[in-house]
Design an enzyme around this catalytic site. Structure first.
Site, PDB file in Angstrom:
ATOM      1  N   THR A  14       0.815  -1.224   0.000  1.00 40.12           N
ATOM      2  CA  THR A  14       0.000   0.000   0.000  1.00 40.12           C
ATOM      3  C   THR A  14       0.840   1.261   0.000  1.00 40.12           C
ATOM      4  O   THR A  14       0.495   2.249  -0.662  1.00 40.12           O
ATOM      5  CB  THR A  14      -0.927  -0.021   1.236  1.00 40.12           C
ATOM      6  N   SER A  57       2.003  -7.762  -0.642  1.00 37.67           N
ATOM      7  CA  SER A  57       2.881  -8.519   0.264  1.00 37.67           C
ATOM      8  C   SER A  57       2.547 -10.008   0.313  1.00 37.67           C
ATOM      9  O   SER A  57       3.370 -10.813   0.743  1.00 37.67           O
ATOM     10  CB  SER A  57       2.893  -7.906   1.649  1.00 37.67           C
ATOM     11  N   THR A  89       1.433  -4.274   4.448  1.00 39.96           N
ATOM     12  CA  THR A  89       1.269  -4.588   5.878  1.00 39.96           C
ATOM     13  C   THR A  89       0.682  -5.985   6.113  1.00 39.96           C
ATOM     14  O   THR A  89       0.777  -6.510   7.220  1.00 39.96           O
ATOM     15  CB  THR A  89       0.342  -3.559   6.546  1.00 39.96           C
ATOM     16  N   ASP A  90       0.092  -6.570   5.079  1.00 39.01           N
ATOM     17  CA  ASP A  90      -0.603  -7.856   5.284  1.00 39.01           C
ATOM     18  C   ASP A  90       0.301  -8.944   5.859  1.00 39.01           C
ATOM     19  O   ASP A  90      -0.163  -9.809   6.602  1.00 39.01           O
ATOM     20  CB  ASP A  90      -1.190  -8.370   3.959  1.00 39.01           C
TER      21      ASP A  90
HETATM   22  N1  ASP Z   1      -3.118  -4.020   2.458  1.00 43.90           N
HETATM   23  C1  ASP Z   1      -1.791  -4.275   2.141  1.00 43.90           C
HETATM   24  C2  ASP Z   1      -0.844  -3.165   2.570  1.00 43.90           C
HETATM   25  O1  ASP Z   1      -1.066  -2.590   3.588  1.00 43.90           O
HETATM   26  C3  ASP Z   1      -1.500  -4.808   0.812  1.00 43.90           C
HETATM   27  C4  ASP Z   1      -0.252  -5.634   0.936  1.00 43.90           C
HETATM   28  O2  ASP Z   1       0.000  -6.205   2.005  1.00 43.90           O
HETATM   29  O3  ASP Z   1       0.502  -5.653  -0.018  1.00 43.90           O
HETATM   30  O4  ASP Z   1       0.112  -2.865   1.943  1.00 43.90           O
END
Ligand code: ASP
Length: 330
Positions: A14, A57, A89-90
């Protein structure tokens, strides 16, 4: 005075996601773009930015992290004060834990990201990146291993979990809390995790896949035989409560534990698996007697990675057991 050197590796997520004409935002910004977007960084550190991957991720693999850990060690050996990794963050709670286990240097490694992408009001990526560089550039984080810095909090990789799908305060380290914070640009560390858990991988060590099975109400264990059939080298069971499974599962688990390490964790997300409280078939006492390995304080996600890296390092069953035990020895 020369500023500390910090190596930034961007992996996507993100924090780097913008609208490029598709169905929604996607990782597009390079590491260089993320850094140049925050002019305040130039007052804190001399940064070298590299785009290591550009992906969501969930696309990252243990192999990617093994490669990244070695690149981080190289940058540190060349004089960097530490490294900042930006990514989705995932999977931060997993990637940061891998880096914590593999990067064997006192220089800190911080993994960060964003919950609001750069096209949204209140995008948190720039603040998170700046805070992360402030942490790495300071002396306070030396010897702490890998950390996750978001929302001005500093979390130790071994404790941190993502707990909310969209809230910027998603990262929590239950039950201990963050080890510190960043206030007015100054990082403070008030807690230091005990023990140093490092895994050395031989050159060209092969991936050893480990499965994670969460036990549910009425679980009859019919998926378990597939663990061996599909070539897994180990299994982590996220058991009910203090370490319990329905009695119908115990024979298959005992059989598997005779063939590969089977680690007993809890699906509750807090506390350690019990050892000697309950005596029914499928209780923690019964499962440990049948050869399952106690996960110590690690939750299922972290136990799975710890086991996968131990197996990749060539650890024997006894060494695996001893390594899990060491988390509660200090
Ligand atoms: N929602 C995720 C982020 O915070 C997408 C990911 O993990 O790539 O980046």
């Amino acid at each position: 005075m020369a500023l500390p050197r910090v190596a930034v590796f961007s992996l996507g997520g993100t924090i780097s996601s913008t609208d490029s004409g598709g169905k929604g935002v996607e990782p597009t910004l390079t590491g260089e773009a993320l850094v140049s977007d925050v002019p305040e960084i130039a007052d804190v550190a001399e940064v070298s930015a590299a785009s290591f991957r550009q992906a969501a991720s969930g696309e990252l693999t243990v192999d990617d992290l093994v490669e990244l850990a070695s690149e981080i060690e190289d940058r540190i050996d060349e004089g960097a004060s530490g490294a900042v990794v930006t990514q989705g963050t995932d999977t931060i709670e997993e990637t940061s834990f891998i880096l914590d286990l593999l990067v064997d240097r006192d220089a800190p490694v911080v993994v960060t990201g964003a919950m609001r992408n750069p096209t949204l009001p209140g995008a948190d990526g720039p603040a998170n990146l700046l805070a992360s560089i402030q942490v790495v550039a300071s002396e306070v984080a030396r010897g702490l291993g890998a950390m996750v810095v978001l929302n001005d909090e500093i979390h130790a990789a071994r404790f941190v979990s993502k707990t909310h799908t969209s809230n910027p305060a998603t990262f929590r380290s239950d039950p201990v809390g963050p080890v510190g914070w960043v206030s007015e640009g100054v990082p403070r560390v008030l807690l230091r995790p005990v023990g140093r858990h490092k895994i050395a991988l031989p050159e060209n060590a092969q991936d050893r896949p480990v499965a994670l099975h969460t036990v549910t109400l009425g679980d009859d264990g019919r998926l378990l035989p597939a663990i061996e059939e599909r070539g897994y080298a180990g299994l982590v069971i996220e058991a009910l409560g203090g370490g319990h499974v329905p009695s119908v599962m115990v024979e298959t688990l005992e059989d598997l534990a005779g063939k590969m390490p089977v680690v007993l964790a809890s699906r509750t997300g807090g506390g350690e698996v019990l050892r000697e409280t309950y005596g029914f078939v499928g209780s923690e006492t019964d499962l440990l007697e049948r050869g399952l390995i106690h996960a110590g304080p690690l939750n299922g996600l972290k136990a799975r990675l710890f086991l996968a890296l131990l197996l990749r390092s060539g650890a024997t069953m006894e060494e695996v057991e001893g390594s899990f035990g060491s988390w509660l020895e200090e």
